[in-house]
Design a protein around this motif. Structure first.
Motif, short mmCIF file in Angstrom:
data_model
loop_
_atom_site.label_atom_id
_atom_site.label_comp_id
_atom_site.label_asym_id
_atom_site.label_seq_id
_atom_site.Cartn_x
_atom_site.Cartn_y
_atom_site.Cartn_z
N LYS A 81 0.82 -1.22 0.00
CA LYS A 81 0.00 0.00 0.00
C LYS A 81 0.85 1.27 0.00
N TYR A 82 2.13 1.15 0.34
CA TYR A 82 3.02 2.31 0.31
C TYR A 82 3.85 2.38 -0.99
N ALA A 83 3.82 1.32 -1.78
CA ALA A 83 4.67 1.27 -2.98
C ALA A 83 4.13 2.17 -4.08
N GLY A 84 5.03 2.94 -4.68
CA GLY A 84 4.65 3.75 -5.83
C GLY A 84 4.82 2.96 -7.12
N LYS A 85 4.47 3.56 -8.23
CA LYS A 85 4.61 2.86 -9.52
C LYS A 85 6.07 2.77 -9.97
N ALA A 86 6.85 3.75 -9.59
CA ALA A 86 8.27 3.69 -9.94
C ALA A 86 8.96 2.67 -9.02
N PRO A 87 9.76 1.75 -9.57
CA PRO A 87 10.42 0.72 -8.75
C PRO A 87 11.30 1.35 -7.66
N GLY A 88 11.16 0.82 -6.43
CA GLY A 88 11.99 1.27 -5.31
C GLY A 88 11.48 2.50 -4.59
N TRP A 89 10.33 3.04 -5.02
CA TRP A 89 9.79 4.23 -4.37
C TRP A 89 8.60 3.86 -3.48
N TYR A 90 8.56 4.46 -2.28
CA TYR A 90 7.48 4.22 -1.32
C TYR A 90 7.06 5.56 -0.74
N TYR A 91 5.74 5.73 -0.59
CA TYR A 91 5.21 7.01 -0.13
C TYR A 91 4.27 6.79 1.06
N PHE A 92 4.21 7.81 1.92
CA PHE A 92 3.24 7.79 3.03
C PHE A 92 2.97 9.24 3.45
N SER A 93 1.89 9.41 4.18
CA SER A 93 1.58 10.71 4.75
C SER A 93 1.40 10.55 6.26
N SER A 94 1.53 11.64 6.99
CA SER A 94 1.24 11.58 8.43
C SER A 94 -0.27 11.48 8.60
N PRO A 95 -0.74 10.85 9.69
CA PRO A 95 -2.19 10.72 9.88
C PRO A 95 -2.92 12.07 9.88
N SER A 96 -2.22 13.14 10.29
CA SER A 96 -2.85 14.46 10.31
C SER A 96 -2.92 15.08 8.92
N GLY A 97 -2.16 14.51 7.97
CA GLY A 97 -2.13 15.06 6.62
C GLY A 97 -1.21 16.26 6.45
N LYS A 98 -0.45 16.62 7.50
CA LYS A 98 0.41 17.80 7.43
C LYS A 98 1.72 17.54 6.68
N PHE A 99 2.09 16.27 6.54
CA PHE A 99 3.34 15.94 5.86
C PHE A 99 3.12 14.83 4.84
N GLU A 100 3.77 15.00 3.70
CA GLU A 100 3.84 13.95 2.69
C GLU A 100 5.30 13.55 2.58
N CYS A 101 5.54 12.26 2.64
CA CYS A 101 6.92 11.78 2.73
C CYS A 101 7.15 10.62 1.76
N GLY A 102 8.41 10.34 1.50
CA GLY A 102 8.75 9.22 0.62
C GLY A 102 10.11 8.64 0.96
N ILE A 103 10.28 7.38 0.57
CA ILE A 103 11.56 6.66 0.67
C ILE A 103 11.86 6.07 -0.69
N ALA A 104 13.09 6.22 -1.14
CA ALA A 104 13.49 5.67 -2.43
C ALA A 104 14.79 4.90 -2.27
N VAL A 105 14.79 3.66 -2.77
CA VAL A 105 16.00 2.84 -2.75
C VAL A 105 16.76 3.10 -4.04
N LEU A 106 17.83 3.84 -3.92
CA LEU A 106 18.67 4.20 -5.06
C LEU A 106 20.11 3.76 -4.77
N GLU A 107 21.03 4.21 -5.60
CA GLU A 107 22.44 3.92 -5.30
C GLU A 107 22.80 4.43 -3.92
N SER A 108 22.32 5.61 -3.58
CA SER A 108 22.32 6.14 -2.21
C SER A 108 20.87 6.43 -1.87
N SER A 109 20.27 5.60 -1.04
CA SER A 109 18.84 5.72 -0.74
C SER A 109 18.54 7.07 -0.08
#
Length: 214
Positions: A81-109
């Motif tokens: 449910k956190y995986a994006g369409k681009a390989p290695g990308w994951y997204y989430f938001s804070s429950p309050s909706g105040k922040f949108e965040c992401g994690i990407a596995v790259l050569e340097s994540s």
């Protein structure tokens, strides 16, 4: 008187000769012991006996505890449910909706957030104009380096292909990296805000009112 004295002396002489004589008389002979007794220097030992040895120890040997060696559990798969369409990308938001965040596995994540950054966040260099500073619009962590505020022309931690799933308070989103120090994880606390860290101690914590970069 002289005759009586001589007779008497003769009688005494005969008596002495009878007693001492040549040893053939009937009287008892005196016994003379010439050998000295041998002194006792040691107690006698009985043939066939040997010195008594001390009793063997009855203390049982220390027990040895064997601890089985177990392999570390394999990393859990990241929820789809956190995986994006681009390989290695994951997204989430804070429950309050105040922040949108992401994690990407790259050569340097990388991990980062956009949102209501605190007013105390320091100004950063404007990526579009040399020598000027502006308010940041993101906080970013590159695995292996200290986190920092940045101004990004492209909001890369916003999910454009659909809404980002909220990461519940207290739940940790862990994304294994491509190496032993390239993994990242993020979580959200209702009071402290969003926290993201790498595997070597770098990270950030940010809320609408405060921040900590390390």
């Amino acid at each position: 008187m002289r005759r009586i004295g001589c007779a008497t002396a003769a009688i005494v002489a005969v008596g002495l000769l009878s007693a001492c004589g040549s040893g053939e008389g009937d009287g008892p002979m005196a016994t003379i012991i010439t050998d000295r007794p041998t002194p006792i220097s040691a107690l006698p030992t009985t043939a066939g006996t040997t010195p008594t040895s001390p009793p063997a120890s009855t203390t049982p040997p220390a027990s040895v505890t064997t601890v089985p060696v177990t392999s570390p559990p394999p990393p859990q798969a990241v929820s789809e449910k956190y995986a994006g369409k681009a390989p290695g990308w994951y997204y989430f938001s804070s429950p309050s909706g105040k922040f949108e965040c992401g994690i990407a596995v790259l050569e340097s994540s990388i991990a980062g957030c956009h949102g209501s950054l605190p007013d105390s966040a320091p100004d950063v260099s404007d990526s579009g104009a040399s020598g000027t500073t502006v308010k940041p619009n993101a906080v970013q962590l590159i695995a292996g380096s200290p986190a920092k505020f940045e101004t990004l022309g492209d909001p890369k931690f916003h999910r454009f292909d659909g809404p980002a799933a909220a990461l519940p308070y207290g739940e940790v989103l862990t994304v294994p990296g491509s190496g032993s120090s390239n993994g990242l994880q993020c979580s959200v606390d209702e009071q402290a805000g969003v926290t993201c860290t790498d595997q070597v101690g770098h990270g950030f914590t940010v809320s609408t009112e405060d921040f900590d970069l390390r």
